[in-house]
Design an enzyme around this catalytic site. Structure first.
Site, PDB file in Angstrom:
ATOM      1  CG  PHE A 125      -1.981   0.954   1.277  1.00 32.62           C
ATOM      2  CD1 PHE A 125      -3.229   0.623   0.805  1.00 32.62           C
ATOM      3  CD2 PHE A 125      -1.763   2.222   1.772  1.00 32.62           C
ATOM      4  CE1 PHE A 125      -4.267   1.556   0.839  1.00 32.62           C
ATOM      5  CE2 PHE A 125      -2.790   3.161   1.800  1.00 32.62           C
ATOM      6  CZ  PHE A 125      -4.052   2.823   1.332  1.00 32.62           C
ATOM      7  CG  ASP A 199       0.632  -1.736   7.492  1.00 29.88           C
ATOM      8  OD1 ASP A 199      -0.456  -2.076   7.977  1.00 29.88           O
ATOM      9  OD2 ASP A 199       0.791  -0.714   6.781  1.00 29.88           O
ATOM     10  CE1 TYR A 224      -9.024   2.598   6.639  1.00 25.49           C
ATOM     11  CE2 TYR A 224      -8.042   3.770   8.475  1.00 25.49           C
ATOM     12  CZ  TYR A 224      -7.970   3.309   7.182  1.00 25.49           C
ATOM     13  OH  TYR A 224      -6.842   3.531   6.430  1.00 25.49           O
ATOM     14  CE  LYS A 225      -7.378  -0.272   5.046  1.00 21.63           C
ATOM     15  NZ  LYS A 225      -5.947  -0.296   4.742  1.00 21.63           N
TER      16      LYS A 225
END
Ligand SMILES: *Cc1c(COP(=O)(O)O)cnc(C)c1O
Length: 414
Positions: A125, A199, A224-225
């Site tokens: 990402f 991560d 938030y995922k």
């Protein structure tokens, strides 16, 4: 389809996690396969935010002493068991980007004078690489990329570790869903005298994570995922207990100070995980996340993993006969080697197929180039939902619906 609707319903009858679905607010006409980007809303989150609004109205500044101020540590302790961490090893704060910056500075600061070398993985990402570049540029450090594709190979990682101080790695790759062996990789990096920042954006809440058992010292992740904390919910930092007092982190704000309300002129880092806080956070978003994490405390993570893999397998089984005829490549890794998503590539029509699905209420997402991503969130998806989503996928392809021009229009957030 090769799999019948009845067999999907039978899986639902046997599902030990089935009752969690009632605890989420989901629109009636939506099949939501994008919980890997933004998790659905727990009913308890709405109530908690409303209560915090009342608390703000009625108690005003007293709220900070009624649980707002120490929410970062309290929520960290709620989250810790979900990621295999201990009490006092996790603080909920800021976002992943800032947390990587803090850990880079903290780790390199321990390693004496002179420039450090930061390694990011290609194909991760992008923000993980961007912030490592910004950190290196302004701090006089060197930034390197581990070439994409080599990144899962232990041997090439080894070849790329010479001279490196710290490497930033995702446990689950956001595009392919590939899962790294955290324990083996951590051992390898440590054996080369370097540190690794894990991560967990696509693994926290997606599968059982064992930070302590893997020997991990540093990690970040978002809430938030898969963890359903809400849009803009804060991220977290994990620092293994014995590594919390090695120096400053570079975003040395007052909430990370040993005695924040002494208002001393000079910074002195707190003696524990609080050191990784910066400044004032939002009591409102923390209350939504706290409600979700309280629910996570009830979740059996091994049952979650079993259901996640069964759902992604069901989705692929329903569609497998279509991939060749329609030129779609299934790049989803094997069961033991993936997170909680199915990844399909169609560079020509992928974007339009995802838009046509969204128009039918089946929400997945699209990532350049050509990637159709479908996330499986065992708490609020049923096997029947997965079956119905696959049926829509089949109809979109077989009807040629995705060829309509309106499905080729791009908006800002995809
Ligand atoms: C989602 C995600 C992020 C998001 O970073 P923020 O700073 O919290 O916006 C970072 N890294 C990875 C691997 C992600 O999947």
């Amino acid at each position: 389809m090769a799999v019948t609707l009845d067999s999907a319903r039978e899986l639902d009858r046997q599902d030990p996690l089935a009752t969690f679905k009632e605890r989420f607010a989901l629109p009636e006409d939506v099949l939501y396969l994008d919980g890997n980007s933004l998790g659905a809303q727990p009913l308890a989150a709405r109530k908690a935010v409303a209560e915090t609004m009342d608390q703000w109205r009625d108690d005003l500044i007293k709220g900070w002493n009624q649980g707002w101020f120490d929410a970062p540590e309290r929520l960290g302790n709620l989250l810790a068991p979900v990621i295999g961490a201990g009490e006092g090893e996790v603080v909920v704060t800021d976002n992943i980007t800032l947390n990587i910056f803090k850990l880079l500075g903290y780790i390199i600061g321990q390693r004496g004078d002179g420039g450090g070398v930061v390694l990011s993985e290609g194909g991760n990402f992008p923000t993980d690489g961007y912030i490592a570049q910004g950190f290196s540029r302004f701090g006089g450090h060197e930034h390197r990329f581990l070439p994409e594709g080599e990144s899962l190979e232990g041997e090439s990682l080894e070849a790329n570790l010479a001279g490196v101080d710290v490497v930033v790695l995702s446990q689950v790759n956001y595009r392919t869903g590939a899962l790294r062996d955290m324990a083996a990789t951590t051992r390898l990096v440590h054996a080369h005298g370097a540190e690794v920042i894990w991560d967990l954006a696509h693994s926290a809440g997606a599968l059982p994570v064992d930070l302590n058992g893997s020997g991990a010292r540093y990690a970040v992740g978002c809430t938030y995922k898969y963890l359903n904390g809400g849009p803009g919910a804060p991220a977290f930092i994990y620092v293994q207990r014995d590594n919390q007092r090695h120096g400053w982190q570079p975003l040395s704000g007052w909430h990370g100070h040993a005695v924040p309300f002494a208002f001393d002129e000079d910074y002195e880092p707190a003696g524990d995980i609080t050191r990784f806080r910066t400044g004032t956070h939002s009591a409102l978003v923390y209350s939504a996340l706290e409600a979700s994490l309280a629910m996570w405390a009830e979740v059996d993570m091994h049952a979650l993993r079993t259901k996640s893999l069964a759902m992604s397998e069901l989705f692929r089984d329903c569609l497998a006969d279509l991939f060749d005829p329609y030129g779609i490549t299934d790049i989803t890794p094997a069961a033991g080697e993936r997170g909680s998503q199915v990844s399909l590539i169609d560079t020509e029509h992928g974007f339009a197929i995802v838009q046509a699905l969204i128009a039918r209420g089946v929400i997945g997402d699209y990532r350049e180039p050509g990637l159709m991503r479908f996330g499986f969130t065992p708490l609020y998806l049923s096997f029947e939902d997965v079956w119905q989503a696959a049926r829509h996928f089949r109809e979109v392809l077989e009807s040629g619906e995705y060829r309509q021009p309106r499905f080729n229009v791009r908006s800002a957030v995809t």
